[in-house]
Each structure stands twice: as structure tokens, then as C-alpha cells.
Scaffold this motif. Structure first.
Motif: not given
Ligand code: NAD
Length: 499
Positions: A361-384
Motif C-alpha cells: 500500500v505504501e509503495a503505491g499498489a492499487t488495492t482492488l479489495t481489502g485494507s491493512v488489517p489492525p495491529a496485533v494489539e487491536q485484533a480479537d482474532g487474526f483476520f486480515p
């Protein structure tokens, strides 16, 4: 009694306390130093149970048991060994639900789409080997007058099998079927993140094979896997896992001129030609692309078709359909029947997958779907959740390295020559997928791609009987087939007689 009262089944039945340790010489024992490891549910971030953590001393005991059991086991008629494998397959079938639920809980792989089919497939693998191991035949050779020569296929001795967490039950079944069927004895080390369903299988096998023939040591890679791969009395190591650890195992085995099968990682290409995107074929192609990417296993598959090359003339049409279909997939708890996609195995892997996404994302890729998932500390389960990128080329890290997460890169191509060159521009060579309805294109392209397993207009899993193994740095040796078992788990002995 009120028959309308619903009896609630336990969500999962973990292996009994005595069976979360080690299976050595037919007995369940605890590691000598009494150390343990927690096994977690990655969808809920809770501890499921605690297992024994073996070290070199425990591995020694298991190898000693397997060594002692070898002379008698190798002499058993192969059809008798096969009958025991068939029986283990049948026992697994009778317990599919219980094993599958444990598997879903520990791996985060959805019960309906992944874990249940995996356990069913493990039973099939064992029944396949149960039937074919009687084909452990040799040859006779015309060496000239007065000489009669023949070969036999001899088991190697003790096999040390090391497996990963992403599909542990079927991989355990493959190793058990190949090693024991051909007359070797076995010490199996499951992955520390997902040993419980394998221990369930071991429960079913414990009273089946003679003591010492099948042993299980649980523990970490460093403490249990490394001593097993280095052990002087282990004739062969069958390793499935990452390229990096595969290299360590190969070095360890080379030091004693041992045998090794290595089933390693991949970055498999998936190629869509224009004729696969006609109104008649596009639905099947889109389903195939999604299946190839193994989104339903969070992309955590060695054969994931994670580099998607679509012809430029149909790129937009195909990608619009792929994105729409992927967005319909339901992400959730692996034990929920409605879930299509579960969780990434652990915090470390989740962080790694997240870093691939953030970097692109940082390098400028086009995201057709999805997003950067929350950090481990915020994640209830590991669902990217699934992520599809475009606007990148083959040189990007996300297009070169094995993400082992639900991240697909989509790149348009112009010519067959160009796409074949891109497909081969990788150190890996495990699998490849080609979607076209032109037979000559299919045959020309599959002929040119350097990979162990190519699928045309199909993106399913392995079927017992087919030889499966990687080209290039994806591995050495073949599994799933009788030829693979004979080539990888036996050696030829020649006997030449003066007559
Ligand atoms: P990994 O290499 O980290 O671990 C695999 C196994 O090796 C585990 O049991 C682990 O405990 C053990 N191990 C770790 N360090 C060790 C050491 N120093 N010596 C001996 N054993 C050690 O892999 P993973 O993260 O569990 O699994 C994912 C990888 O497996 C991916 O790269 C994937 O592509 C690969 N994989 C390949 C296939 C195939 O058939 N080719 C199938 C499934 C997974």
C-alpha cells in the motif's frame, strides 16, 4: 423425559490429558523435563490446551523405540501393513467430526470449507496407501547367460517426519501411509501451533500398530524438530514446511548422507487466457482463480496461486468478477458452519502478512479489495481478510515472496511468451494454474512452466495416486503416489546369482 431438551455437544473434544504428551513405544508419556507448550485458537486468541514440549532426550527415546520396532515391521507382508493403514483410514472416517472440530479450532481453518474436507481426505490417503503398498515390487534383469539378477525394494529404517500447521492431518496421513506402508518405522513431529488433531489421529493409531512402529513427539522446531533431523539413527527425514527450515534440514541430513524428501514453499502463477473469460466460461474461471488462491484457507497453502496473470484484453472483466465474488466470502470463527474464511495461524504470521500488505500500500499498489488489517494489539482474532493488489509488477516483494496469507497480486499480460517468462521468474516451482479452452495453448504453456504440479481449468487439492512434489527450490521428491513412496521411502537392493 422432555424430548425437546437439546443436548448441547461440546464444541471440541481435545485429546485426553494423557494424550497431549508423546506417543513412544505404544505408550503415552510426558517429556523427561516436564516442559509444556500452550496451543491457541487463532480465531479467539484463547488457549485451547497444553501439550508436552519434547527435546533431544525425548526424541532419542522415540528414535530408539522406532529402531527396535523396525526389524519385525519390515518383515511383515506388505498387504498386512496395508490392512492396518486401511483400518486407520476407516477409524478416521468414523471420527471425522471430532477431529475436524479440533483441527478448525487450532488452525483457524474454517470447519465447512477446510477442516472437515481435510480430515476426509486424510482418511482417503490412508486407504489409498492401504491398497497399493502391496505393489512394493522389484525387477528381474537379463544380465546375460549364467546370471540371474533381481532387485527388491527395501525400507530405509527409521523415518523422521516433520510437518507444518497449515494442513497437519492430511500431511500426517501422507507421511504415515508412505513410511509405514513401505516397511519403515516412524517418528512424527507435528507443528507446535497445530498438534492436537494429529494427536487425535495418534489416539486412533496407538493400539493399531505394534509398539514403536508409529511414534509422535510434540514440541518446537528448535527443540524437537532439529534433533530429529540431525539424529544419527534416522535414515530419512520427510520434511514439509518453509524453504528456510528445509535448507537447515537438508544440511543436517547431508552431514550423515541420509535421505530426505523436502516439500517446501511456493509462489505459484495462475494464468488466464482470453478464451477462458468468454460469457460461457468466465464463471468457472473466476471460481478457479479464487480456489487456486486458496482464499478459503486464508491463502495459507503451499500451492496458493498467488500471482495472477490475466490477459490485458480481459483483465478488467475478470478482475471485476473476481473481486465481487471474493467480497461475498464470509470471514469468521472457524467453528461456525457459515464461515468461508477463518484466521491466520498466529500473531507472528499475522504481523508478517500485515507487513506485506502495508508495504505494498505504501509503495503505491492499487488495492482492488481489502485494507491493512489492525495491529496485533487491536485484533480479537487474526483476520486480515482477502486483499487483491494490482498496479505492481513481478519485481515487488509481494509478487516474489511467499506471503502465506490471503494476498493476491493481479498483473495484466500481453503475450504468451511474456507470461511464461514471468511465471518462471521465481526460485519456486511448486504449482501453476492455466485457464484456457484451447488445447494447444494449454499444452504449450504447461510444457514451458517449471513447476511440479500444473492444473488446467482446475484448482483443486491433491488426489491420492497423483505424484506431487516441487521443482526448483520448492522441494525434492514426490508424495501422494505409490511411485513417490517407492522412490522416496525405499532403496533398491540388487541380487545377482551365478546359475
Ligand atoms: P516451518 O518451516 O516454520 O515449520 C514446519 C515444521 O518444521 C514445524 O513442525 C516446525 O516445528 C519445524 N521446524 C522449525 N524449525 C526447525 C528446525 N530448525 N529443524 C527442524 N524442524 C524445524 O513452516 P510452517 O510455517 O509451519 O509452514 C508453512 C510453510 O510450509 C510454507 O512455506 C508452506 O509453503 C510450506 N508447506 C509446503 C507444503 C508442500 O507440500 N510443499 C505443504 C504445506 C506447507
Amino acid at each position: 423425559m422432555n424430548s425437546s431438551v437439546e443436548v448441547k455437544q461440546p464444541e471440541i473434544v481435545v485429546p485426553a490429558a494423557g494424550q497431549t504428551g508423546l506417543l513412544v513405544n505404544g505408550e503415552w508419556i510426558t517429556p523427561k523435563k516436564g516442559r509444556t507448550l500452550d496451543v491457541e485458537n487463532p480465531c479467539r486468541r484463547t488457549v485451547i490446551t497444553t501439550i508436552g514440549a519434547s527435546d533431544a532426550e525425548d526424541v532419542d527415546a522415540a528414535v530408539a523405540a522406532a529402531t527396535a520396532a523396525f526389524p519385525k515391521w519390515r518383515r511383515l507382508a506388505s498387504r498386512s501393513r496395508g490392512a492396518l493403514l486401511t483400518e486407520l483410514g476407516n477409524r478416521i472416517t468414523a471420527n471425522v467430526e471430532e477431529i475436524a472440530r479440533v483441527l478448525a479450532a487450532e488452525t483457524g481453518n474454517a470447519l465447512r470449507t477446510q477442516s472437515r474436507p481435510e480430515v476426509q481426505s486424510a482418511a482417503e490417503v490412508l486407504r489409498y496407501y492401504g491398497g497399493v503398498v502391496a505393489e512394493q515390487k522389484g525387477e528381474t534383469l537379463p544380465l546375460g547367460p549364467g546370471l540371474f539378477s533381481y532387485t527388491t525394494r527395501e525400507p530405509l529404517g527409521v523415518v523422521g517426519a516433520i510437518i507444518p500447521w497449515n494442513s497437519p492431518v492430511v500431511l500426517a496421513a501422507v507421511k504415515i501411509g508412505m513410511a509405514l506402508g513401505t516397511g519403515n518405522t516412524l517418528v512424527l513431529k507435528p507443528a507446535e501451533d497445530a498438534p492436537l488433531a494429529v494427536l487425535k489421529v495418534a489416539e486412533l493409531a496407538a493400539d493399531l500398530f505394534p509398539a514403536g512402529v508409529f511414534n509422535v513427539v510434540t514440541g518446537t522446531g528448535i527443540d524437537a524438530g532439529a534433533p530429529l533431523s540431525k539424529h544419527a539413527n534416522v535414515a530419512k527425514v520427510s520434511f514439509t514446511g518453509s524453504l528456510e527450515v528445509g535448507q537447515l534440514v537438508a544440511h543436517a541430513v547431508a552431514d550423515r548422507i541420509g535421505h530426505a524428501t523436502l516439500e517446501l514453499g511456493g509462489k505459484s502463477p495462475c494464468i488466464v487466457f482470453p478464451d477462458a473469460a468468454t460469457p460461457e466460461h468466465i464463471d468457472a474461471t473466476v471460481n478457479g482463480v479464487i480456489a487456486a488462491m486458496r482464499f478459503a484457507r486464508q491463502g495459507q497453502s503451499c500451492t496458493a496461486g498467488s500471482r495472477l496473470y490475466v490477459h490485458k484484453d480481459v483483465f478488467d472483466t475478470v478482475m471485476t468478477r473476481v473481486v465481487a465474488k471474493v467480497n461475498e466470502l464470509r470471514i469468521g470463527d472457524a467453528l461456525d458452519e457459515r464461515t468461508d474464511i477463518g484466521a491466520i495461524i498466529n500473531a507472528e504470521r499475522y504481523k508478517e502478512v500485515r507487513s506485506f500488505i502495508a508495504e505494498a500500500v505504501e509503495a503505491g499498489a492499487t488495492t482492488l479489495t481489502g485494507s491493512v488489517p489492525p495491529a496485533v494489539e487491536q485484533a480479537d482474532g487474526f483476520f486480515p481478510g482477502p486483499v487483491i493488489f494490482t498496479g505492481i509488477d513481478n519485481s515487488w516483494r509481494v509478487a516474489r515472496e511467499e506471503v502465506f496469507g490471503p494476498v493476491l497480486v493481479a498483473i495484466p499480460f500481453s503475450t504468451e511468451q511474456e507470461v511464461v517468462q514471468w511465471a518462471n521468474d521465481t526460485v519456486y516451482g511448486l504449482a501453476a494454474y492455466v485457464f484456457t479452452n484451447d488445447l494447444t495453448t494449454a499444452m504449450r504453456v504447461t510444457d514451458q512452466i517449471d513447476a511440479g504440479w500444473l492444473q488446467v481449468n482446475r484448482a483443486g487439492g491433491q488426489i491420492p495416486g497423483m505424484s506431487y512434489g516441487g521443482a526448483k527450490q520448492s522441494g525434492i521428491g514426490a508424495e501422494y503416489s505409490i511411485e513417490g513412496a517407492l522412490e522416496s521411502y525405499t532403496s533398491r537392493k540388487s541380487v545377482t546369482i551365478n546359475v
